[in-house]
Design a protein around this motif. Structure first.
Motif, PDB file in Angstrom:
ATOM      1  N   LEU A 396      18.886  65.896  83.032  1.00 62.85           N
ATOM      2  CA  LEU A 396      18.826  66.714  81.893  1.00 62.85           C
ATOM      3  C   LEU A 396      18.219  65.761  80.488  1.00 62.85           C
ATOM      4  N   TYR A 397      18.420  64.697  80.470  1.00 66.96           N
ATOM      5  CA  TYR A 397      17.477  64.094  79.385  1.00 66.96           C
ATOM      6  C   TYR A 397      16.139  64.337  79.561  1.00 66.96           C
ATOM      7  N   ASP A 398      16.322  63.196  80.806  1.00 69.07           N
ATOM      8  CA  ASP A 398      14.873  62.765  81.915  1.00 69.07           C
ATOM      9  C   ASP A 398      14.213  64.154  81.270  1.00 69.07           C
ATOM     10  N   THR A 399      14.425  64.910  82.463  1.00 71.09           N
ATOM     11  CA  THR A 399      13.532  66.142  81.904  1.00 71.09           C
ATOM     12  C   THR A 399      13.266  66.382  80.769  1.00 71.09           C
ATOM     13  N   LEU A 400      14.166  66.749  79.808  1.00 71.10           N
ATOM     14  CA  LEU A 400      13.065  66.953  78.249  1.00 71.10           C
ATOM     15  C   LEU A 400      12.894  66.202  77.567  1.00 71.10           C
ATOM     16  N   THR A 401      12.467  65.267  77.756  1.00 72.16           N
ATOM     17  CA  THR A 401      12.054  63.581  77.345  1.00 72.16           C
ATOM     18  C   THR A 401      10.707  64.494  78.143  1.00 72.16           C
ATOM     19  N   GLN A 402      10.313  63.919  78.806  1.00 74.37           N
ATOM     20  CA  GLN A 402       9.125  64.952  80.279  1.00 74.37           C
ATOM     21  C   GLN A 402       8.014  66.271  79.593  1.00 74.37           C
ATOM     22  N   TRP A 403       9.634  66.243  79.151  1.00 76.31           N
ATOM     23  CA  TRP A 403       8.881  68.258  78.838  1.00 76.31           C
ATOM     24  C   TRP A 403       8.462  68.024  76.943  1.00 76.31           C
ATOM     25  N   VAL A 404       8.966  67.387  76.211  1.00 78.58           N
ATOM     26  CA  VAL A 404       8.033  66.628  74.942  1.00 78.58           C
ATOM     27  C   VAL A 404       6.790  66.491  75.028  1.00 78.58           C
ATOM     28  N   ASP A 405       7.058  65.433  76.278  1.00 77.22           N
ATOM     29  CA  ASP A 405       5.733  64.124  76.163  1.00 77.22           C
ATOM     30  C   ASP A 405       4.346  65.418  76.315  1.00 77.22           C
ATOM     31  N   LYS A 406       5.068  66.437  77.702  1.00 76.03           N
ATOM     32  CA  LYS A 406       3.664  67.175  78.039  1.00 76.03           C
ATOM     33  C   LYS A 406       3.418  68.348  77.012  1.00 76.03           C
ATOM     34  N   HIS A 407       4.855  68.132  76.176  1.00 75.25           N
ATOM     35  CA  HIS A 407       3.749  69.833  75.474  1.00 75.25           C
ATOM     36  C   HIS A 407       3.876  69.391  73.731  1.00 75.25           C
ATOM     37  N   TYR A 408       4.008  68.540  73.199  1.00 73.38           N
ATOM     38  CA  TYR A 408       4.276  68.159  71.848  1.00 73.38           C
ATOM     39  C   TYR A 408       3.148  67.753  71.061  1.00 73.38           C
ATOM     40  N   ARG A 409       3.091  67.698  69.737  1.00 75.86           N
ATOM     41  CA  ARG A 409       1.405  67.325  69.866  1.00 75.86           C
ATOM     42  C   ARG A 409       2.564  66.096  68.332  1.00 75.86           C
ATOM     43  N   ASP A 410       1.466  65.118  68.692  1.00 74.02           N
ATOM     44  CA  ASP A 410       2.306  63.514  67.470  1.00 74.02           C
ATOM     45  C   ASP A 410       1.770  63.765  66.248  1.00 74.02           C
ATOM     46  N   ARG A 411       1.045  64.809  66.263  1.00 70.96           N
ATOM     47  CA  ARG A 411       1.120  65.193  64.770  1.00 70.96           C
ATOM     48  C   ARG A 411       0.431  66.020  64.048  1.00 70.96           C
ATOM     49  N   LEU A 412       0.950  66.253  62.833  1.00 76.95           N
ATOM     50  CA  LEU A 412       0.766  67.896  63.049  1.00 76.95           C
ATOM     51  C   LEU A 412       0.962  68.299  60.884  1.00 76.95           C
ATOM     52  N   SER A 413      -0.003  68.807  60.646  1.00 84.70           N
ATOM     53  CA  SER A 413      -0.372  68.843  59.035  1.00 84.70           C
ATOM     54  C   SER A 413      -0.396  70.015  58.506  1.00 84.70           C
ATOM     55  N   GLU A 414      -0.553  70.512  57.272  1.00 87.96           N
ATOM     56  CA  GLU A 414      -0.559  72.360  57.364  1.00 87.96           C
ATOM     57  C   GLU A 414      -1.756  72.925  57.931  1.00 87.96           C
ATOM     58  N   ASN A 415      -2.733  72.429  57.659  1.00 91.91           N
ATOM     59  CA  ASN A 415      -3.857  72.774  58.279  1.00 91.91           C
ATOM     60  C   ASN A 415      -3.857  73.341  59.439  1.00 91.91           C
ATOM     61  N   ASP A 416      -3.317  72.659  60.493  1.00 91.18           N
ATOM     62  CA  ASP A 416      -2.587  72.466  62.304  1.00 91.18           C
ATOM     63  C   ASP A 416      -2.039  73.816  62.432  1.00 91.18           C
TER      64      ASP A 416
END
Length: 448
Positions: A396-416
């Motif tokens: 599950l840990y491996d699956t969730l880290t892959q899920w995060v890598d796939k879907h998450y941004r690495d930078r987020l500001s208020e304008n985003d």
């Protein structure tokens, strides 16, 4: 029958940002408007979950919420398509859009208050979702929190769920951040410790002057009644108003308890001696030997505690009877705090080891190791009845880290946050997550 304390950690959501929304939370206020890294935040949290699992502790995961909360914006008068709602909120009321994008549900110590079956009148594990009505951005969490907890702990033979208390100031409820439990063994009857900041109806209790006291005595008493707790198994204590005014917005910023041990700052409570005596007497009647570790202000100031989150740590019981303290990297970076911890672990006392984790993304928004987890005491039968999809395993840990890598941004500001694409990214990610964790339809976009 063997029993466990299972830590269900909040998975940081895709919209993790530094909105500075939490007045009274020093870290949240001081880092306001900085750019965040949602991907790093989620991976830091998952790394802690994996590490505790590998140490032999029972570990679970609690899903984040759908953000931005378009339905909440609609209730505030923004209309049109989802994209138009976001666009209009960004143009006319950016603070409301920021609030609707908050990923604060990652701090699942605020998700609910939990009482184990050994304490409740009907022999079930009881959950009451926290209304979190002191802060708007958190007050919109509890409907989804209730659905997620219901999907995790679905067996009505073993689990009972209660709706959040009335969302008014008199019943301000912040969940397990102001609640802990003392016991000789997790499967035996214990003493539940409720800490409040003020009373809504009794003027004898002093209140802070600068920052709000989020938890009321009346809310704590209501939760105890809902959970069927007996008077001899409950202790209420008031948080020191002066430390609330120094940024101690929850009790878990100034104290932490586990098993038979309370680890607390000298200035944490009012009428400390009376409180300790009541805990000792009531736990003693239930076969326990209450012990306390007081951190003197001469060694660690309240300011040090707030900046390092020394007490927002996880106090964990190991098989040999000793205790392990999980602290954030900021403790090592504070000379006085680190010196105190070195002395504590070398003294041969109850806490034998300290492990440090990098949780900077969460810490900069005002939440440490203890904020990120909801503790649920379960016996073997109850643990077997938990939705197995939410129990952490290496796969599950491996699956969730892959899920995060796939879907998450690495930078987020208020304008985003004004980008309608962010909502689509979040929904796509969460739809996939509910399948990974076997939760079913728990999000509004899946239900409506």
């Amino acid at each position: 029958m063997k029993s466990y304390e299972v830590n269900f950690d909040g998975l940081v959501g895709p919209t993790h940002n530094y909105g500075g929304l939490s007045y009274g939370n020093v870290a949240s206020q001081s880092n306001s408007q900085q750019s965040s890294n949602p991907k790093e935040a989620a991976l830091q949290g998952l790394a802690k979950m994996k590490a505790l699992m590998e140490m032999g502790f029972q570990q679970g995961v609690l899903a984040p919420q759908e953000r931005p909360d378009v339905a909440a914006l609609r209730r505030l008068g923004f209309a049109g398509s989802d994209a138009q709602v976001i666009e209009r909120a960004a143009k006319d009321a950016m603070p409301l859009l920021v609030a609707s994008c908050s990923a604060s549900s990652m701090w699942v110590a605020n998700a609910a208050t939990v009482s184990p079956s050994a304490d409740s009148a009907d022999g079930r594990v009881h959950f009451t979702a926290a209304n979190l009505n002191c802060k708007y951005h958190r007050s919109i969490e509890h409907p989804t929190t209730s659905r997620v907890l219901g999907a995790m702990f679905a067996d009505q033979q073993h689990f009972a769920h209660h709706a959040a208390l009335p969302a008014v100031a008199q019943f301000g409820d912040e969940g397990a951040a102001n609640h802990t439990r003392f016991c000789r063994d997790y499967g035996q009857a214990g003493v539940e410790f409720f800490v409040f900041g003020r009373s809504a109806f009794d003027t004898r209790y002093p209140a802070p002057q600068k920052y709000p006291a989020r938890q009321t005595l009346e809310a704590s008493q209501a939760v105890a009644r809902l959970h069927g707790l007996s008077d001899d198994g409950v202790v209420y204590a008031q948080q020191n108003p002066s430390v609330i005014d120094q940024g101690v917005f929850h009790n878990d910023v100034i104290a932490v308890g586990n098993g038979e041990v309370l680890f607390y700052h000298e200035d944490a409570f009012l009428e400390t001696d009376k409180m300790l005596a009541e805990l000792d007497a009531k736990l003693g009647k239930r076969g326990g030997n209450f012990q306390s570790i007081c951190v003197p202000r001469s060694q660690v100031t309240v300011e040090d505690a707030v900046r390092s989150y020394l007490f927002n740590s996880q106090l964990l019981s190991r098989a040999d009877g000793s205790m392990l303290l999980i602290v954030p990297e900021e403790c090592r970076g504070n000379e006085r705090v680190w010196q105190y911890l070195q002395g504590l672990t070398s003294s041969g006392g109850l806490i034998r080891e300290v492990k440090v984790f990098d949780l900077k993304q969460s810490m900069q928004n005002g939440g440490g190791p203890a904020c990120l987890r909801l503790r649920v005491a379960l016996n073997q039968t109850e643990l077997a009845a938990v939705n197995p999809g939410v129990i952490m395993t290496a796969p599950l840990y491996d699956t969730l880290t892959q899920w995060v890598d796939k879907h998450y941004r690495d930078r987020l500001s208020e304008n985003d946050l004004a980008d309608p694409q962010l909502l689509l990214e979040c929904r796509t990610a969460l739809d996939e997550l509910t399948q990974i964790l076997k939760l079913g339809a728990v999000y509004p976009f899946q239900i409506n």
